[in-house]
Design a protein around this motif. Structure first.
Motif, short mmCIF file in Angstrom:
data_model
loop_
_atom_site.label_atom_id
_atom_site.label_comp_id
_atom_site.label_asym_id
_atom_site.label_seq_id
_atom_site.Cartn_x
_atom_site.Cartn_y
_atom_site.Cartn_z
N LEU B 49 14.30 -0.35 -2.70
CA LEU B 49 13.38 -1.30 -2.10
C LEU B 49 12.26 -0.54 -1.41
N SER B 50 12.47 0.77 -1.25
CA SER B 50 11.40 1.60 -0.71
C SER B 50 11.56 2.96 -1.35
N THR B 51 10.60 3.83 -1.06
CA THR B 51 10.75 5.18 -1.56
C THR B 51 11.02 6.15 -0.43
N SER B 158 5.67 9.20 -4.63
CA SER B 158 4.74 8.58 -5.55
C SER B 158 5.36 8.46 -6.94
N TRP B 159 6.04 9.55 -7.40
CA TRP B 159 6.68 9.50 -8.71
C TRP B 159 7.71 8.40 -8.75
N GLN B 160 8.49 8.36 -7.67
CA GLN B 160 9.55 7.36 -7.59
C GLN B 160 8.95 5.96 -7.66
N PHE B 161 7.82 5.81 -6.98
CA PHE B 161 7.19 4.49 -6.93
C PHE B 161 6.66 4.10 -8.31
N VAL B 162 6.08 5.09 -9.00
CA VAL B 162 5.61 4.81 -10.36
C VAL B 162 6.79 4.38 -11.22
N GLY B 163 7.92 5.08 -11.05
CA GLY B 163 9.13 4.71 -11.78
C GLY B 163 9.54 3.28 -11.48
N GLN B 164 9.46 2.91 -10.21
CA GLN B 164 9.85 1.55 -9.83
C GLN B 164 8.92 0.52 -10.43
N LEU B 165 7.64 0.89 -10.51
CA LEU B 165 6.69 -0.06 -11.09
C LEU B 165 6.96 -0.24 -12.57
N ARG B 166 7.39 0.85 -13.22
CA ARG B 166 7.68 0.76 -14.65
C ARG B 166 8.97 0.00 -14.89
N GLY B 167 9.93 0.18 -13.96
CA GLY B 167 11.24 -0.45 -14.14
C GLY B 167 11.18 -1.95 -13.92
N ARG B 168 12.35 -2.57 -14.00
CA ARG B 168 12.41 -4.01 -13.78
C ARG B 168 13.24 -4.27 -12.53
N PRO B 169 13.08 -5.42 -11.93
CA PRO B 169 13.92 -5.74 -10.77
C PRO B 169 15.39 -5.65 -11.15
N GLU B 219 11.25 -9.72 -7.93
CA GLU B 219 10.86 -8.83 -6.85
C GLU B 219 9.38 -8.96 -6.58
N LYS B 220 9.01 -8.74 -5.33
CA LYS B 220 7.63 -8.92 -4.93
C LYS B 220 7.33 -7.99 -3.75
N GLY B 221 6.07 -7.73 -3.56
CA GLY B 221 5.67 -6.96 -2.38
C GLY B 221 5.58 -5.47 -2.65
N TYR B 222 5.29 -5.09 -3.89
CA TYR B 222 5.16 -3.66 -4.20
C TYR B 222 3.99 -3.03 -3.45
N LEU B 223 3.06 -3.90 -3.04
CA LEU B 223 1.88 -3.38 -2.34
C LEU B 223 2.26 -2.70 -1.03
N ARG B 224 3.42 -3.06 -0.51
CA ARG B 224 3.86 -2.43 0.72
C ARG B 224 4.00 -0.93 0.52
N GLU B 225 4.69 -0.59 -0.56
CA GLU B 225 4.92 0.81 -0.85
C GLU B 225 3.60 1.50 -1.18
N ALA B 226 2.79 0.79 -1.98
CA ALA B 226 1.49 1.35 -2.34
C ALA B 226 0.69 1.61 -1.08
N GLY B 227 0.70 0.63 -0.16
CA GLY B 227 -0.04 0.77 1.09
C GLY B 227 0.46 1.96 1.88
N ASN B 228 1.76 2.10 1.94
CA ASN B 228 2.34 3.21 2.69
C ASN B 228 1.92 4.55 2.10
N LEU B 229 1.95 4.64 0.78
CA LEU B 229 1.55 5.90 0.15
C LEU B 229 0.06 6.16 0.37
N ILE B 230 -0.74 5.10 0.22
CA ILE B 230 -2.19 5.26 0.44
C ILE B 230 -2.44 5.75 1.86
N PHE B 231 -1.73 5.16 2.80
CA PHE B 231 -1.92 5.56 4.20
C PHE B 231 -1.64 7.05 4.38
N HIS B 232 -0.53 7.51 3.85
CA HIS B 232 -0.18 8.91 4.06
C HIS B 232 -1.13 9.84 3.30
N VAL B 233 -1.58 9.42 2.11
CA VAL B 233 -2.56 10.23 1.39
C VAL B 233 -3.87 10.27 2.19
#
Ligand code: HEM
Lengths: 365, 593
Positions: B49-51, B158-169, B219-233
């Protein structure tokens, strides 16, 4: 400025002072009403926390709180019964205790005084807000040029935020007494030590960034304050709950007060939500300040004491948010971090303005 | 926390345990046999649910794995959340001393006076680089480690997150009723109908859905993870921008008299600082003349004398031969030229002084800038007559005067030479006269505002005292023994400007905006999963179950589940027999949290 306008402005400044003093009087009344609320509330004998904690062992942690789904049919008739009901369960590792009944302890009389207190607080808020606006009109600028003005705005915003939460039907009435007490303290300090006659700004403050940067800074501080109050109460309530859990009996007064607060889990969550919600705005405040510093002083970051402490506060809150996401750092340790972060904020306000000199020399005291 | 549970990379999350904590007594024999396989699904349901990285247990690596083992252990420690937390805390503590002890790069004068006041601490403080906290070895070490940790954390996430985006709930856990929010009802629709409705409903709310056997996972709310990664980058971007700015910045100061000009070359500056990689050729060519300077002050009230408005009017031309344009520079409104900014910093006065030699010939006439010492512009400086003076006997000499200038004099007999107001209400110039050698010929640069008197003789009055005189505007003083005269001719104004180049500030701003946006996404968006299960019960009626799981407990999750359930319920209404069942489910207290 023509003499006539100047006189009118002095009148407004006077009016502002009267309003601030009047709001203090009304806050005082609200304070007494809250005291009455707590006093009457202490007569209730609910002891739900203890019951829940001892009972929980046998029944397992499942408890149900259900937002019943209410859907209106086409004809406007409410159909409740044939809707599915959602049951919720709290996560493992969290004590499963209900929130306390609030200061009034479920007593009718206590509740009455509580309502009076809230009404008085709302009235005092309006009067105080009037004072801030009159002050702004008297100087025809944002009323944030010196510490006196920050302080009166600060408490107005804190009370405003509390009233908004109340209006949104959030369970925050337990905050009332603490809030009113500290507002009185803040205003007392403002009118005795920080008072500065209303006046114009030094050139460095002539900027629309004053509106943006200072207003968000004050807002963040006021809301962080509410979060910190939640964290303090969480610490008390948590140790009370663990005392109960360990089978010990806390003192009578302690029980009477803490029993009526929301559960530790709720307070913790409340404090986290508040702090997390303001953190992005605090980040924005610092960035806005940096942009302004770039315009006014030719460098956007120069490790001026004010900048240092804003940074320290920011990092401390970031630390707190990380702690919440890290196993072993949730709960009490995270709460201590939140309090440390807020202490940094307060120091940045009183300590840095008064004791350390830097480019932010607008304390006016 | 179950540290052995490697199937779930998310042991830091309270909700993971939620799905795996089975109470043994409750499960029947048959169930527990199936549970080994089911445990895996349960763990997967809450997983990812998170990375956020795994919490490593403290303690060194297993014995005997050598350097690589240690290096790996060290790297894992460095990139763990716990160490990130500690480093963050150290960063906040480490920044503190710099606000309590004066810093060289902020105010070198204060550093000097601090050293004078605390002589016993100087050695220790210097060893610890306490006068340069923000460029000290230890402070840099903290933030560099933090940023290495950050990079080491972001890349795998980030890799993990990409994997999650590719995967299914992931599929539903066995017992949906153990999830934080749950609801169930019975309906006369078939399971397939219910599931297909459910899918439409969930998709309508922009969930990603996956149809499984007898269930829909969403599943919903992937933007949370994206936001978190963007913030740290974005934090890294900001640091890079900051470092870039430090290396390439330049900052020069120049005092410009009214009527005089400045052109942007290195030699014209009074003082100039630049980063290590700065190239003087980068200075953009421009010039300006100061035409007028206005300052207004509070005239009455307790804040009398506080400045209200400063404005410099300049004639500005860009490039080597640009067309002159009129511009204004104010405190908050710098002039921007091709990556440089011209700031108005300060202002002051320059008394115009003329000096005659014993024969009455004017040998010096100039506006001499004096430096403000306080808010009311009590100013000090020096008048230096280097050339052309011969004394009564024809001997070549130099003259020097210590000057104190006040724009508003307190009045005779008040015993103070401090100015009472910053504007020119009653200007006075006090001069102490010397003759001899100014020491300017040695070739060493000299402070123009300070008179070096070690090779000079004071002029003496009749009583043998140092000769000095306070002059009103237009007044002349006669030096003893016919050595000449000095006249206070007039007053000129000056303003100081600072010209700065700070490359990278655009990048820093972009990083800052991305950081705020990412942070908002990370904090305000909930990542959550919802499962719908529909199976035919023993009596042939379909049992619908819906449950939700979020990253953390949220009041919004049950609310959302309730709304989705209500929508689904409209299409798959309760079977009549089920009515009684839902009704008895009483809830003792209201919503909490
Ligand atoms: C430069 C210093 C850092 C700052 C200022 C910072 C700040 C933050 C903030 C404010 C959050 C809260 C956002 C949220 O809860 O979603 C957060 C979350 C997070 N940070 Fe950092 N961080 C820093 C460095 C790091 C490092 C070095 C790591 C890796 C070890 C890291 C890993 C994470 C993770 C995994 C989360 C998400 C936690 C969650 O999903 O709840 N951060 N960070």
């Amino acid at each position: 400025m023509t003499p006539l306008a100047a006189a009118a402005n002095e009148n407004l400044a006077e009016i502002s002072n009267y309003l601030i003093y009047s709001s203090m009087a009304v806050y005082m009344l609200a304070f007494f009403a809250h005291i009455a609320e707590w006093t009457f509330g202490s007569r209730s004998k609910v002891a739900r926390t203890a019951a829940a904690l001892t009972g929980a062992k046998e029944t397992g942690a499942a408890r149900a709180a259900a937002p019943a789904v209410q859907v209106r049919g086409k004809a406007g008739a409410t159909a409740v019964l044939d809707q599915p009901k959602v049951t919720t369960r709290s996560a493992a590792g969290i004590r499963d205790v209900p929130d306390g009944p609030g200061a009034a302890g479920g007593t009718v009389q206590g509740d009455l005084y509580g309502r009076i207190a809230v009404s008085l607080t709302a009235l005092a808020f309006l009067v105080e807000a009037g004072g801030v606006v009159a002050r702004a009109l008297s100087v025809q600028r944002a009323p944030w040029g010196n510490m006196y003005e920050f302080s009166i705005t600060f408490s107005t915003v804190a009370v405003g935020a509390y009233l908004v939460l109340l209006a949104l039907k959030k369970n925050v009435r337990w905050l009332g007494l603490i809030l009113v007490t500290t507002v009185l303290l803040d205003l007392g300090i403002a009118v005795t030590w920080l008072y500065t006659d209303s006046d114009q700004l030094v050139p460095a403050l002539h900027s629309y960034w004053l509106w943006i940067h200072v207003s968000t800074a004050i807002f963040c501080g006021a809301v962080f304050y509410i979060g910190a109050a939640g964290a303090v109460l969480y610490l008390f309530r948590d140790s009370y709950e663990s005392q109960l859990e360990a089978g010990r009996t806390p003192g009578k007064f302690r029980t009477s007060v803490l029993e009526r607060l929301p559960s530790a889990a709720s307070l913790d969550k409340f404090s986290y939500r508040i702090n997390a919600a303001v953190f992005p705005l605090w980040t924005f405040t610092i960035i806005a300040g940096a942009i302004w510093a770039g315009d006014a002083w030719g460098r956007y970051w120069g490790w001026d004491p004010k900048e240092v402490w804003s940074f320290v506060t920011w990092v401390a809150y970031a630390c707190y948010l990380h702690a919440r996401a890290t196993a072993g750092w949730k709960g009490r340790k995270a709460a201590y971090l939140a309090l440390f972060a807020f202490a940094c904020w307060i120091w940045n306000y009183y300590g840095v303005n008064i004791l350390l000199s830097g480019k932010h020399s607008y304390a006016g005291v | 926390m179950s540290t052995t549970d490697k199937a779930s990379p998310e042991t830091s999350d309270e909700t993971t345990d939620e799905t795996t904590d089975e109470t043994p007594g409750e499960t029947s024999e048959a169930e527990s046999r199936a549970s080994a396989a089911a445990d895996a699904t349960d763990a997967a349901a809450g997983a990812q649910l998170s990375t956020a990285p795994l919490e490593d247990s403290p303690g060194g690596p297993a014995v005997g794995i050598g350097v690589i083992g240690w290096a790996r252990w060290f790297w894992r420690q460095l990139t763990s959340m716990r160490v990130a937390l500690i480093l963050l805390f150290l960063l906040s503590l480490g920044a503190i001393p710099g606000s309590l002890i004066p810093q060289n790069n902020v105010d070198a004068l204060k550093v000097a006076s601090w050293k004078r006041d605390n002589p016993s601490w100087v050695t220790v403080a210097e060893k610890l680089q306490l006068f340069d906290v923000y460029s000290s070895v230890w402070f840099s070490a903290i933030y560099l480690l933090l940023f290495i940790s950050l990079i080491g954390c972001i890349v795998p996430r980030s890799w993990q997150f990409v994997g999650q985006l590719r995967g299914r709930p992931p599929g539903a856990p066995r017992r949906l009723d153990r999830l934080p929010a749950h609801t169930t009802w019975r309906t006369e629709k078939t399971p397939d109908e219910v599931l297909s409705y459910a899918r439409t409903v969930l998709r309508g709310s922009r969930f990603r859905t996956e149809l499984g056997k007898g269930q829909v996972a969403a599943e919903k709310g992937y933007l949370r993870e994206a936001g978190n990664l963007i913030f740290h980058v974005a934090l890294i971007v900001m640091l890079v921008a900051f470092a870039w700015g430090q290396y390439f910045k330049s900052e020069g100061g120049k005092l410009v008299l009214r009527g005089s000009g400045f052109s942007n070359t290195l030699t014209q500056y009074d003082d100039f600082k630049s980063g290590g990689l700065f190239d003087p050729d980068d200075l953009p060519p421009f010039s300006f003349t100061l035409d007028r300077f206005d300052a207004t002050y509070e005239m009455t009230g307790p804040q009398r004398g506080t400045p209200r408005d400063f404005k410099a009017y300049v004639t500005f031309s860009e490039g080597a031969h640009g067309t002159p344009q009129k511009r204004e520079i104010q405190v908050n409104k710098p002039l921007e030229v091709d990556g440089s900014k011209v700031y108005l910093l300060g202002h002051g006065y320059a008394p115009i002084v003329s000096v005659t030699d014993p024969t009455g010939k004017v040998i010096f006439k100039d506006a001499v800038p004096v430096l403000p010492q306080d808010a009311n512009l009590t100013s000090t400086g020096a008048v230096k007559v280097t050339d052309g003076y011969k004394d009564k006997d024809g001997k070549t000499e130099q003259l020097g005067f210590n000057a104190v200038f006040v724009p508003t004099f307190a009045g005779e007999g008040k015993g103070t030479m401090f100015s009472q107001f910053p504007a020119l209400l009653m200007p006075r110039l006090m001069l102490n006269a010397f003759h001899g050698s100014l020491g300017v010929d040695s070739g060493l640069p000299q402070n123009v505002y300070v008179l070096k008197t070690d090779k000079m003789e004071p002029f003496k009055d009749e009583s043998g005292q140092q000769f000095k005189q306070k002059l009103e505007l237009g007044q002349t003083m006669t030096l003893p023994n016919g050595a000449g005269t000095v006249k206070f001719e007039g007053i000129e104004r000056w303003a100081t400007f600072s010209v700065t180049q700070q490359p990278g500030s655009g990048l820093a701003l972009a990083g800052a905006i991305a950081a705020i946006a990412g942070l908002a996404g990370s904090l305000f968006i909930q990542r959550r999963r919802i499962w719908v299960r529909a199976v035919t019960g023993k009596d042939g009626v379909t049992v619908v179950e819906m449950a939700g799981l979020g990253r953390s407990e949220s009041t919004r999750l049950p609310q959302e589940l309730a709304e989705l359930a209500a929508t689904l319920h409209q299409q798959a209404p309760s079977a009549p027999a089920a009515l009684a069942e839902t009704r008895v489910e009483e809830t003792p207290e209201g919503e909490r949290g």
